[in-house]
Scaffold this motif. Sequence first.
Motif, mmCIF file in Angstrom:
data_model
loop_
_atom_site.group_PDB
_atom_site.id
_atom_site.type_symbol
_atom_site.label_atom_id
_atom_site.label_comp_id
_atom_site.label_asym_id
_atom_site.label_seq_id
_atom_site.Cartn_x
_atom_site.Cartn_y
_atom_site.Cartn_z
ATOM 1 N N ASP B 282 8.446 4.561 1.761
ATOM 2 C CA ASP B 282 8.715 3.352 0.991
ATOM 3 C C ASP B 282 9.861 2.574 1.636
ATOM 4 O O ASP B 282 10.989 3.063 1.678
ATOM 5 N N PRO B 283 9.557 1.364 2.121
ATOM 6 C CA PRO B 283 10.622 0.602 2.790
ATOM 7 C C PRO B 283 11.702 0.108 1.822
ATOM 8 O O PRO B 283 12.782 -0.274 2.256
ATOM 9 N N ASP B 284 11.419 0.134 0.510
ATOM 10 C CA ASP B 284 12.409 -0.337 -0.472
ATOM 11 C C ASP B 284 13.544 0.660 -0.694
ATOM 12 O O ASP B 284 14.579 0.309 -1.247
ATOM 13 N N LEU B 285 13.309 1.916 -0.323
ATOM 14 C CA LEU B 285 14.301 2.951 -0.623
ATOM 15 C C LEU B 285 14.777 3.604 0.669
ATOM 16 O O LEU B 285 13.968 3.996 1.501
ATOM 17 N N VAL B 286 16.069 3.739 0.817
ATOM 18 C CA VAL B 286 16.584 4.386 2.021
ATOM 19 C C VAL B 286 16.608 5.902 1.789
ATOM 20 O O VAL B 286 16.595 6.371 0.653
ATOM 21 N N PRO B 287 16.617 6.668 2.874
ATOM 22 C CA PRO B 287 16.607 8.130 2.725
ATOM 23 C C PRO B 287 17.882 8.663 2.062
ATOM 24 O O PRO B 287 18.867 7.934 1.937
#
Lengths: 115, 486
Positions: B282-287
């Motif tokens: 998900d590009p909206d959430l960073v690791p």
Amino acid sequence: MKNRGKTVITIDMDKQKITVERVKTVAKLARLNLNDAEISQFSAQLSDILQYIEKLNQLDTAGIEPLAHCLPVSNCLRDDIIKPSLGTEKTLSNAPDSDGQFFIVPKILDESGNL
Amino acid sequence: MAELDYKIIVGLEIHVQLATRTKMFCGCELVFAGEPNSRVCPVCLGLPGALPVMNKQAVEFAILTASALNCKIAKFTKWDRKSYYYPDLPKNYQISQYDLPVGENGFIEIPLADGQSKKIRIRRVHLEEDAGKNLHSGAFSQVDLNRAGMPLMEIVTEPDMNNPQEVATLAMELQRIVRFLGVSQADMQKGHMRFEPNVNVVIKKDGGEFKTPITEIKNLNSFKALEKGTAFEAKRQLNEFLERGEVMKSGNKKTFGWDDERGVTVLQREKEEAHDYRYFPDPDLVPVTVDEKWLTDIQSGCRELPLAMQKRFITDYSLNDYDAGVLTADKDTAGFFDEAVKAGGEPKRICNFITQTGLKISGEKNCRVSQLGISPQRLAELAKLVAGGTVNATAAAAIFEKMMQDDSEPQKIAESLNLIQKSDEGELAKIVDEILAANQDAVNEVKSDGKKSKKAQGFLMGQVMQRTKGTANPQVVAKIMNERLK
């Protein structure tokens, strides 16, 4: 909510071709209703795009970690603090149909016609 | 099928709703049975431009649980989109974890009926968001998104369970663990725990080994349904194997729903594409990265698990299994008991104070035993008064209640309430003699050693207690009485 399903952004890199069958499958998954002319047009176009992207395979990526995110950032976390919600009226205001409490949608059936 | 040699194989997926205040990716409050669509925001609705931000508490709860389940905790974890279309999922994807879950390769120990325990391996623990709720009425369906985005922890076991009882036991042990850790209320009535067992049967027949096709049972949200559903499915598979001989092969896994009213599993037809989830990061959430310090801070919340504590209470403190189970039902009570014993209280006596008086009062007040206003150290002092014969058990219960508002020493409270036990033989002998003289009938009854002898003796003891307002030392009174009534 199974997790061990297949990852399917399967692109047949070997064949570098998107078959008519695959376009049909992807269209179904995306709930797109395509006619035969569109299907053959898209399979040609998608194959071309893939062939172009294929160039990336020339890069040697051995020993390089897969990228999880484009930004060099991690741990964007928030504290567990309650914030106001929109409220029922605003929440439903953009809905194509509602009864003032719920979103109203066409009767939900699965592929076999079960509720 | 009486002579058939077979073995049931079950793996379990469990969804646990976390006890955070807010949803996983936004500040909407978690409510049960609130007004429909009242706890919804642009993130829950998946409106364009809305960005999810991870709830730190949910991550910590998942790491804590995974640690308690002996999992290897991922130093690096990320969020993936799982695509499917359903009206209760406004974004058309569920945010979940695909290849980098919070924890992997752990195990849980479950108690067996014979007193032994069994290790069940845990494959993974990951976080994901819940979907909304659909209500089907007439020609339309109603959608409530209050539940959409609530934090769920999915726990997946290896197929290490071999009968329906073990499956239910694992579910119950897990409920105890998540409650003990305080990561979930695990209230079955509120759907906080949902189960999906994967069941098949291995049959030995005619010198060969046959595996039936695996089925997944959905829609199980009670321990009873879980046990019954698993048992039903195993039996159904055996019968089907005997009739049709179908064995496991790639692609013949089936999904069944559980019909609780009829007590049967029902085949759910699904097309192959339905499982095409197209996971991607998900590009909206960073690791999320977990360093040693953060991990240590989180893990400080789970030094000892309930089953281990229960076993320790039995071996070290000589409690019975039942008492040890009651005390370890929640972490707070277990810790309170342990501290009071470590402060010098006799274990069985502390246990009785807690289970007979403390839990009753805390239940009425809807609080924890530790919040009653009595420290473990003071409870240990009270136990010492009983052990030393200064007060008896009845008086101790009264002192316990007084101690909740009064900070003075238990001994002082006992004195002020006039509850100091009378153990002086001379003084008690006088009272006993008076009671015996006034109750000649009962005395004769005891001496006759007839059917009513025991009852009469109890009556006389009661009279002494009444006269001394419950402060007579029962052992001393009994000794004197036995001498007089020989």
